[in-house]
Design a protein around this motif. Structure first.
Motif, PDB file in Angstrom:
ATOM      1  N   THR A  83     -11.654   7.065   2.400  1.00 57.42           N
ATOM      2  CA  THR A  83     -12.256   8.122   3.178  1.00 57.42           C
ATOM      3  C   THR A  83     -11.588   9.318   2.773  1.00 57.42           C
ATOM      4  N   THR A  84     -10.292   9.403   2.367  1.00 56.96           N
ATOM      5  CA  THR A  84      -9.432  10.546   1.761  1.00 56.96           C
ATOM      6  C   THR A  84     -10.011  10.865   0.588  1.00 56.96           C
ATOM      7  N   MET A  85     -10.078   9.658  -0.349  1.00 57.52           N
ATOM      8  CA  MET A  85     -10.373   9.915  -1.790  1.00 57.52           C
ATOM      9  C   MET A  85     -11.837  10.407  -1.868  1.00 57.52           C
ATOM     10  N   ILE A  86     -12.845  10.134  -0.968  1.00 55.83           N
ATOM     11  CA  ILE A  86     -14.162  10.496  -1.051  1.00 55.83           C
ATOM     12  C   ILE A  86     -14.125  11.894  -0.593  1.00 55.83           C
ATOM     13  N   LEU A 103       0.842  -1.097   0.022  1.00 56.82           N
ATOM     14  CA  LEU A 103       0.039  -0.194  -0.087  1.00 56.82           C
ATOM     15  C   LEU A 103       0.882   1.174  -0.179  1.00 56.82           C
ATOM     16  N   PRO A 104       1.891   1.529   0.767  1.00 59.96           N
ATOM     17  CA  PRO A 104       2.683   2.655   0.765  1.00 59.96           C
ATOM     18  C   PRO A 104       3.372   2.837  -0.712  1.00 59.96           C
ATOM     19  N   ASP A 105       3.976   1.916  -1.457  1.00 59.96           N
ATOM     20  CA  ASP A 105       4.337   2.151  -2.598  1.00 59.96           C
ATOM     21  C   ASP A 105       3.049   2.544  -3.544  1.00 59.96           C
ATOM     22  N   ALA A 106       1.959   1.800  -3.500  1.00 59.86           N
ATOM     23  CA  ALA A 106       0.881   2.265  -4.475  1.00 59.86           C
ATOM     24  C   ALA A 106       0.308   3.861  -4.024  1.00 59.86           C
ATOM     25  N   LEU A 107       0.567   4.179  -2.792  1.00 58.56           N
ATOM     26  CA  LEU A 107       0.112   5.503  -2.613  1.00 58.56           C
ATOM     27  C   LEU A 107       1.080   6.589  -3.090  1.00 58.56           C
ATOM     28  N   ASP A 108       2.600   6.118  -3.117  1.00 55.17           N
ATOM     29  CA  ASP A 108       3.597   6.988  -3.756  1.00 55.17           C
ATOM     30  C   ASP A 108       3.042   7.311  -5.421  1.00 55.17           C
ATOM     31  N   LEU A 109       2.892   5.990  -5.985  1.00 57.51           N
ATOM     32  CA  LEU A 109       2.477   5.975  -7.237  1.00 57.51           C
ATOM     33  C   LEU A 109       1.342   6.850  -7.705  1.00 57.51           C
ATOM     34  N   LEU A 110       0.260   6.853  -7.124  1.00 58.98           N
ATOM     35  CA  LEU A 110      -0.896   7.782  -6.919  1.00 58.98           C
ATOM     36  C   LEU A 110      -0.582   9.111  -6.961  1.00 58.98           C
ATOM     37  N   VAL A 111       0.358   9.571  -6.098  1.00 58.76           N
ATOM     38  CA  VAL A 111       0.817  10.852  -5.779  1.00 58.76           C
ATOM     39  C   VAL A 111       1.473  11.185  -7.089  1.00 58.76           C
ATOM     40  N   ILE A 112       2.485  10.598  -7.562  1.00 55.97           N
ATOM     41  CA  ILE A 112       3.084  10.653  -8.958  1.00 55.97           C
ATOM     42  C   ILE A 112       1.961  11.089  -9.907  1.00 55.97           C
ATOM     43  N   CYS A 113       1.066  10.135 -10.177  1.00 52.91           N
ATOM     44  CA  CYS A 113       0.197  10.363 -11.055  1.00 52.91           C
ATOM     45  C   CYS A 113      -0.785  11.391 -10.909  1.00 52.91           C
ATOM     46  N   ALA A 114      -1.172  11.877  -9.686  1.00 56.24           N
ATOM     47  CA  ALA A 114      -2.055  12.973  -9.414  1.00 56.24           C
ATOM     48  C   ALA A 114      -1.133  13.963  -9.771  1.00 56.24           C
ATOM     49  N   GLU A 115       0.006  14.178  -9.378  1.00 57.53           N
ATOM     50  CA  GLU A 115       0.838  15.384  -9.900  1.00 57.53           C
ATOM     51  C   GLU A 115       1.133  15.710 -11.240  1.00 57.53           C
ATOM     52  N   GLY A 132     -13.060  18.972  -3.125  1.00 59.60           N
ATOM     53  CA  GLY A 132     -12.187  19.430  -4.139  1.00 59.60           C
ATOM     54  C   GLY A 132     -10.855  19.830  -3.260  1.00 59.60           C
ATOM     55  N   THR A 133     -10.538  19.101  -2.386  1.00 56.27           N
ATOM     56  CA  THR A 133      -9.090  19.375  -1.633  1.00 56.27           C
ATOM     57  C   THR A 133      -8.019  18.820  -2.373  1.00 56.27           C
ATOM     58  N   PRO A 134      -6.803  19.127  -2.199  1.00 55.25           N
ATOM     59  CA  PRO A 134      -5.621  18.497  -2.851  1.00 55.25           C
ATOM     60  C   PRO A 134      -5.299  17.077  -2.795  1.00 55.25           C
ATOM     61  N   LEU A 135      -5.362  16.437  -3.840  1.00 57.32           N
ATOM     62  CA  LEU A 135      -5.325  14.874  -3.608  1.00 57.32           C
ATOM     63  C   LEU A 135      -3.696  14.567  -3.327  1.00 57.32           C
ATOM     64  N   ALA A 136      -2.892  14.929  -3.815  1.00 57.33           N
ATOM     65  CA  ALA A 136      -1.594  14.615  -3.936  1.00 57.33           C
ATOM     66  C   ALA A 136      -1.143  14.854  -2.467  1.00 57.33           C
ATOM     67  N   SER A 137      -1.106  16.110  -1.718  1.00 56.93           N
ATOM     68  CA  SER A 137      -0.801  16.418  -0.186  1.00 56.93           C
ATOM     69  C   SER A 137      -1.283  15.182   0.534  1.00 56.93           C
ATOM     70  N   ALA A 138      -2.689  14.931   0.487  1.00 52.80           N
ATOM     71  CA  ALA A 138      -3.127  14.150   1.577  1.00 52.80           C
ATOM     72  C   ALA A 138      -2.854  12.539   1.191  1.00 52.80           C
ATOM     73  N   LEU A 139      -2.412  12.190   0.040  1.00 54.36           N
ATOM     74  CA  LEU A 139      -1.939  10.877  -0.230  1.00 54.36           C
ATOM     75  C   LEU A 139      -0.636  11.023   0.074  1.00 54.36           C
ATOM     76  N   ARG A 140       0.237  11.712   0.138  1.00 53.77           N
ATOM     77  CA  ARG A 140       1.575  11.963   0.666  1.00 53.77           C
ATOM     78  C   ARG A 140       1.539  11.696   2.057  1.00 53.77           C
ATOM     79  N   VAL A 141       0.906  12.551   2.824  1.00 54.80           N
ATOM     80  CA  VAL A 141       0.762  12.149   4.067  1.00 54.80           C
ATOM     81  C   VAL A 141       0.383  11.055   4.618  1.00 54.80           C
TER      82      VAL A 141
END
Length: 330
Positions: free
Chosen positions: A260-263, A187-199, A269-278
């Motif tokens: 919950t973060t994605m919803i 899951l941590p690696d997947a979230l890092d890739l999601l952050v890259i894709c979102a950015e 409309g909050t920034p997705l990349a910052s939330a996923l990075r945390v």
């Protein structure tokens, strides 16, 4: 010296030439089998991709078709499952909430077919009868263990009944735990890739699809769930429902936090990349804490093997020569 065996001596009706020919044939067969296994290696992702494509077609049919056509396309008639369902319905033991709970647990174990839920409920009822009847026949009827007392026989019979009733649940729980552990690991690696894709500007469904392709071979369970979520995001009318289905299919608190973060990002409309990075940093810290916890438990776990196996051998090696010298002196 013993005389050499006369020529033409046979063993079990076979000469040395026959034995050599048989061994050569077995070696050739083994080589052919090895070549066949090497040449026919199957891609482990092919089966999962096929299942996801079927799920895509089911979702597409469920959205575009009417209620009658949707039921005809989504429900695959299985004669054995229908017989189990009718049998349980006649006995008034098939409840909707029980069936739904079994379907959720099977989905958490990675089993997509809903027909298996009926099989699980049927197994809970039939296995105690079959295994309990066999145990009663062996313990009380045939008297297979004549030296057992009444209390021991009753406990063995009760244990057989309990094990037969809990066997399907134990099997499913084991698969759920293994699958959840595999998903937690990636899951941590997947979230890092999601952050890259979102950015990079990808949409959420495209980001999930990309992460599923990148992590599919390293973490097949996580890639499977992300791919299915991407498909549901493309076809379901409400995107919230796709995220909630992901939280339902994975029995993991970390995934529920991601959902919950994605919803919330979809809603406010909050920034997705910052939330996923945390979240990614938090999950990595949690994984490190679990590793440190296991390392801290290691001395306590090694105490018993150290006392039972290592110390006696060490005492024998150290005190053995001294004991032999003392015995020789006296």
């Amino acid at each position: 010296m013993d005389a050499a065996p006369p020529p033409g001596t046979t063993l079990m009706g076979m000469t040395a030439t026959d034995f050599g020919t048989l061994l050569a044939a077995l070696a050739t067969l083994a080589v052919l089998i090895a070549i066949y296994m090497v040449m026919t290696v199957r891609d482990p992702m092919a089966k999962r991709v096929k299942a996801l494509n079927e799920r895509r077609e089911q979702l597409k049919a469920g959205i575009t078709a009417s209620v009658t056509k949707r039921r005809a396309k989504l429900v695959k008639k299985n004669q054995t499952t229908d017989q189990m369902r009718s049998f349980l319905s006649n006995l008034k033991v098939l409840q909707d909430d029980q069936l739904k709970d079994a379907q959720i647990r099977l989905a958490q174990a990675g089993i997509r077919s809903k027909d298996w839920a009926v099989a699980v409920i049927f197994g809970r009822m039939i296995l105690p009868i079959v295994i309990g009847g066999t145990a009663a026949l062996l313990i009380y009827g045939v008297d297979f263990w004549p030296d057992w007392g009444p209390f021991k026989r009753f406990m063995a019979f009760a244990f057989a009944l309990l094990l037969a009733y809990k066997a399907p649940d134990i099997y499913i729980d084991n698969k759920v735990q293994k699958r959840s552990a595999a998903i937690r690991k990636g899951l941590p690696d997947a979230l890092d890739l999601l952050v890259i894709c979102a950015e990079a500007g990808l949409t959420v469904d495209a980001a999930f699809n990309r992460v599923a392709r990148e992590l599919g071979k390293a973490y097949p369970e996580l890639g499977d769930e992300f791919q299915l979520t991407a498909i549901e995001l493309s076809f379901l009318t409400e995107r919230r429902m796709a995220f909630e289905n992901l939280a339902t299919r994975v029995k993991l608190d970390a995934v529920k936090g991601v959902v919950t973060t994605m919803i919330q990002t979809e809603k406010y409309g909050t920034p997705l990349a910052s939330a996923l990075r945390v979240l990614s940093a938090e999950f990595r810290h949690e994984r490190m804490m679990r590793a440190e916890e296991k390392a801290a438990r290691l001395p306590a776990i090694m105490t018993v093997p150290l006392i039972l196996f290592i110390l006696p051998t060490l005492f024998v090696v150290i005190l053995g020569p001294a004991a032999c010298s003392i015995s020789t002196a006296f």
